[in-house]
Scaffold this motif. Structure first.
Motif, PDB file in Angstrom:
ATOM      1  N   ARG A 223       9.050  17.566  -6.551  1.00 51.45           N
ATOM      2  CA  ARG A 223       9.880  16.370  -6.380  1.00 51.45           C
ATOM      3  C   ARG A 223      11.358  16.735  -6.185  1.00 51.45           C
ATOM      4  N   ASN A 224      11.720  17.958  -6.599  1.00 51.27           N
ATOM      5  CA  ASN A 224      13.102  18.397  -6.462  1.00 51.27           C
ATOM      6  C   ASN A 224      13.361  19.143  -5.166  1.00 51.27           C
ATOM      7  N   VAL A 225      12.368  19.172  -4.271  1.00 51.53           N
ATOM      8  CA  VAL A 225      12.563  19.828  -2.980  1.00 51.53           C
ATOM      9  C   VAL A 225      13.752  19.237  -2.211  1.00 51.53           C
ATOM     10  N   PRO A 226      13.972  17.897  -2.205  1.00 48.28           N
ATOM     11  CA  PRO A 226      15.146  17.370  -1.481  1.00 48.28           C
ATOM     12  C   PRO A 226      16.458  18.005  -1.941  1.00 48.28           C
ATOM     13  N   ARG A 227      16.560  18.289  -3.217  1.00 46.89           N
ATOM     14  CA  ARG A 227      17.782  18.950  -3.712  1.00 46.89           C
ATOM     15  C   ARG A 227      17.888  20.363  -3.152  1.00 46.89           C
ATOM     16  N   SER A 228      16.741  21.071  -3.076  1.00 51.88           N
ATOM     17  CA  SER A 228      16.745  22.417  -2.505  1.00 51.88           C
ATOM     18  C   SER A 228      17.201  22.392  -1.055  1.00 51.88           C
ATOM     19  N   LEU A 229      16.820  21.350  -0.337  1.00 45.49           N
ATOM     20  CA  LEU A 229      17.121  21.275   1.090  1.00 45.49           C
ATOM     21  C   LEU A 229      18.592  20.983   1.380  1.00 45.49           C
ATOM     22  N   GLN A 230      19.367  20.682   0.339  1.00 45.98           N
ATOM     23  CA  GLN A 230      20.792  20.460   0.553  1.00 45.98           C
ATOM     24  C   GLN A 230      21.478  21.707   1.103  1.00 45.98           C
ATOM     25  N   GLN A 231      20.920  22.872   0.759  1.00 42.33           N
ATOM     26  CA  GLN A 231      21.490  24.138   1.229  1.00 42.33           C
ATOM     27  C   GLN A 231      20.625  24.784   2.314  1.00 42.33           C
ATOM     28  N   TRP A 232      19.721  24.026   2.895  1.00 38.13           N
ATOM     29  CA  TRP A 232      18.832  24.548   3.930  1.00 38.13           C
ATOM     30  C   TRP A 232      19.648  24.889   5.187  1.00 38.13           C
ATOM     31  N   PRO A 233      19.503  26.108   5.713  1.00 37.97           N
ATOM     32  CA  PRO A 233      20.305  26.500   6.879  1.00 37.97           C
ATOM     33  C   PRO A 233      20.053  25.614   8.101  1.00 37.97           C
ATOM     34  N   TRP A 234      21.102  24.974   8.541  1.00 37.95           N
ATOM     35  CA  TRP A 234      21.051  24.151   9.764  1.00 37.95           C
ATOM     36  C   TRP A 234      22.459  24.149  10.347  1.00 37.95           C
ATOM     37  N   GLU A 235      22.751  25.200  11.096  1.00 36.06           N
ATOM     38  CA  GLU A 235      24.128  25.508  11.484  1.00 36.06           C
ATOM     39  C   GLU A 235      24.374  25.187  12.954  1.00 36.06           C
ATOM     40  N   GLU A 236      25.520  24.633  13.215  1.00 36.20           N
ATOM     41  CA  GLU A 236      25.947  24.382  14.583  1.00 36.20           C
ATOM     42  C   GLU A 236      26.609  25.615  15.180  1.00 36.20           C
ATOM     43  N   LYS A 237      27.167  26.482  14.329  1.00 35.30           N
ATOM     44  CA  LYS A 237      27.778  27.718  14.802  1.00 35.30           C
ATOM     45  C   LYS A 237      27.593  28.781  13.722  1.00 35.30           C
ATOM     46  N   PRO A 238      27.673  30.061  14.086  1.00 35.38           N
ATOM     47  CA  PRO A 238      27.444  31.139  13.104  1.00 35.38           C
ATOM     48  C   PRO A 238      28.413  31.060  11.931  1.00 35.38           C
ATOM     49  N   LYS A 239      27.895  31.409  10.759  1.00 38.65           N
ATOM     50  CA  LYS A 239      28.728  31.413   9.559  1.00 38.65           C
ATOM     51  C   LYS A 239      29.626  32.646   9.517  1.00 38.65           C
ATOM     52  N   THR A 240      29.178  33.739  10.110  1.00 36.01           N
ATOM     53  CA  THR A 240      29.977  34.962  10.153  1.00 36.01           C
ATOM     54  C   THR A 240      29.977  35.491  11.585  1.00 36.01           C
ATOM     55  N   LYS A 241      30.884  36.427  11.882  1.00 34.54           N
ATOM     56  CA  LYS A 241      31.009  36.938  13.250  1.00 34.54           C
ATOM     57  C   LYS A 241      29.828  37.809  13.657  1.00 34.54           C
ATOM     58  N   ASN A 242      29.070  38.324  12.668  1.00 29.30           N
ATOM     59  CA  ASN A 242      27.946  39.209  12.972  1.00 29.30           C
ATOM     60  C   ASN A 242      26.590  38.533  12.824  1.00 29.30           C
ATOM     61  N   SER A 243      26.557  37.233  12.818  1.00 31.20           N
ATOM     62  CA  SER A 243      25.289  36.511  12.646  1.00 31.20           C
ATOM     63  C   SER A 243      25.142  35.453  13.724  1.00 31.20           C
ATOM     64  N   ARG A 244      23.939  34.901  13.787  1.00 25.91           N
ATOM     65  CA  ARG A 244      23.660  33.815  14.716  1.00 25.91           C
ATOM     66  C   ARG A 244      23.639  32.484  13.965  1.00 25.91           C
ATOM     67  N   ALA A 245      23.839  31.420  14.683  1.00 24.46           N
ATOM     68  CA  ALA A 245      23.673  30.096  14.075  1.00 24.46           C
ATOM     69  C   ALA A 245      22.195  29.920  13.723  1.00 24.46           C
ATOM     70  N   ALA A 246      21.941  29.587  12.497  1.00 26.99           N
ATOM     71  CA  ALA A 246      20.555  29.497  12.016  1.00 26.99           C
ATOM     72  C   ALA A 246      20.147  28.046  11.825  1.00 26.99           C
ATOM     73  N   LYS A 247      18.951  27.729  12.323  1.00 27.66           N
ATOM     74  CA  LYS A 247      18.337  26.429  12.078  1.00 27.66           C
ATOM     75  C   LYS A 247      16.895  26.679  11.660  1.00 27.66           C
ATOM     76  N   TRP A 248      16.609  26.460  10.389  1.00 25.18           N
ATOM     77  CA  TRP A 248      15.273  26.722   9.858  1.00 25.18           C
ATOM     78  C   TRP A 248      14.411  25.475  10.058  1.00 25.18           C
ATOM     79  N   HIS A 249      13.718  25.452  11.160  1.00 27.53           N
ATOM     80  CA  HIS A 249      12.920  24.287  11.515  1.00 27.53           C
ATOM     81  C   HIS A 249      11.708  24.144  10.589  1.00 27.53           C
ATOM     82  N   VAL A 250      11.364  22.918  10.287  1.00 29.43           N
ATOM     83  CA  VAL A 250      10.094  22.572   9.629  1.00 29.43           C
ATOM     84  C   VAL A 250       9.398  21.627  10.595  1.00 29.43           C
ATOM     85  N   ASP A 251       8.583  22.198  11.472  1.00 35.37           N
ATOM     86  CA  ASP A 251       8.031  21.433  12.590  1.00 35.37           C
ATOM     87  C   ASP A 251       6.515  21.318  12.575  1.00 35.37           C
TER      88      ASP A 251
END
Length: 382
Positions: A223-251
């Motif tokens: 039941r607390n999964v929604p709280r976990s998803l608050q920090q779920w990676p869904w980025e419009e642009k990379p967080k650091t210069k050496n990484s890619r924008a991450a979107k962890w799909h649940v499809d």
């Protein structure tokens, strides 16, 4: 290292010495091999040579069937029919099968799927209830059949490790207290059963949750999964210069299963992936997850739209009817649903419907968070 830890370590070392020091009969060796999910002992093949005309050999064949070893089912049935025809008393004394606690267990396993044998097994248990040897095996033959009976904590825990019974909340603490106080068995068979029970207590105990976990514990976590998803990676642009924008799909449902595994596996060490329920003729029902220590199955569902969300009730009705047709390692089901379109107005209705099924202990529905959209979901595969 605490004093209790040291005492338990010493107790375990003493148990191993005792377990290695004594010789086991072929039936005892088969019992331990079945209990520990090990290959059959070398003595099994000779004992299984037909026809089975000794109660020990019939009981050993029953362990072989339960363990999935190579045993001819027709020869076992022939031996069981022979055994049922044997008198339970001889010259006013109980026949050996009546007092043999290991035979009670083995034949109880065989009787789980043979109603005609269950009636005979009931009579054996009734006659031998006060004469079981060794005494610490008292009640074992009854509880593997799902009958109410008293038995030692170590026996119930050891049998729980094989998924044939459910252990009581007090069994684990009782066993640990017994070991800490130096109350140790003196024979090899009993020592091996206590070791199996101790392994199960350590393996089945949730590693980060205080107290005794229950199916309600799992429900609260999910039941607390929604709280976990608050920090779920869904980025419009990379967080650091050496990484890619991450979107962890649940499809799809596979993604939901991965999410559940990530949440539950670190907490429940005995979590099993793609657990099988009791076979129904040629059909072998398969469930997403099982937690044997809780006798709980967990089914994940992915509802792509509102129609699919409402249809989950029909799907679980069909699934639940096949999961619990026979006595087995599990007796309850928890349903987790990913609502991909977030139709929260329907959640209460669907959960209420799922809760009406006899074996469904609860249901959790989690809607896709609003930030997890990028316009690509309509093209996602089912």
């Amino acid at each position: 290292m605490t004093a209790t830890t040291i005492l338990l370590r010493d107790a375990e070392a003493a148990l191993r010495l005792t377990a290695q020091a004594g010789d086991l009969s072929p039936l005892e060796a088969a019992f331990i091999a079945w209990l520990c999910a090990e290959p059959p002992p070398s003595t099994v093949a000779d004992a299984l040579a037909p026809p089975l005309r000794r109660y020990e050999h019939v009981a050993l064949a029953a362990f072989a069937e339960a363990a999935g070893w190579d045993v001819d089912a027709s020869k076992l049935d022939d031996g069981l029919h022979w055994l049922v025809a044997v008198a339970l008393e001889r010259a006013g004394m109980p026949a050996p099968v009546v007092t043999d606690g290991i035979a009670h267990l083995a034949l109880g396993l065989a009787a789980r799927k043979r109603s005609w044998l269950a009636e005979w097994h009931d009579r054996v248990l009734g006659v031998g209830s006060i004469n079981v040897a060794p005494t610490w095996l008292t009640g074992g033959g009854a509880i593997v059949r799902g009958l109410a009976a008293s038995c030692t904590a170590e026996l119930r825990l050891a049998l729980a490790s094989r998924g044939v019974v459910a252990s009581a909340a007090a069994d684990g603490p009782a066993l640990l207290e017994q070991l800490v106080h130096g109350d140790l068995p003196e024979d090899a068979l009993h020592a091996q059963v206590v070791l199996a029970a101790l392994r199960w207590v350590r393996r089945a105990a949730p590693v980060v949750l205080p107290g005794q976990a229950t199916s309600a514990t799992v429900t609260d976590l999910l039941r607390n999964v929604p709280r976990s998803l608050q920090q779920w990676p869904w980025e419009e642009k990379p967080k650091t210069k050496n990484s890619r924008a991450a979107k962890w799909h649940v499809d799809n449902e596979y993604h939901v299963q991965a999410l559940l595994w990530t949440i539950l596996a670190p907490i429940f060490p005995d979590l099993k992936r793609e657990e099988y329920a009791a076979q129904i003729g040629p059909i072998q029902p398969r469930v997403d997850f099982g937690i044997p220590s809780l006798r709980l199955l967990v089914e994940a569902k992915f509802a792509r739209d509102r129609s699919a969300l409402k249809n989950v009730v029909n799907e679980i009705a069909q699934d639940a009817s096949s999961y619990f047709t026979h006595a087995g390692a599990y007796d309850s089901l928890l349903v987790f649903v990913w609502d991909n379109e977030g139709h929260t107005q329907d959640h209460h209705l669907v959960i209420s419907g799922l809760r009406q099924f006899n074996r469904v202990v609860d249901a959790v529905i989690v809607g896709r968070p609003g930030h997890m959209t990028d316009g690509a979901l309509s093209a996602a595969a089912p």
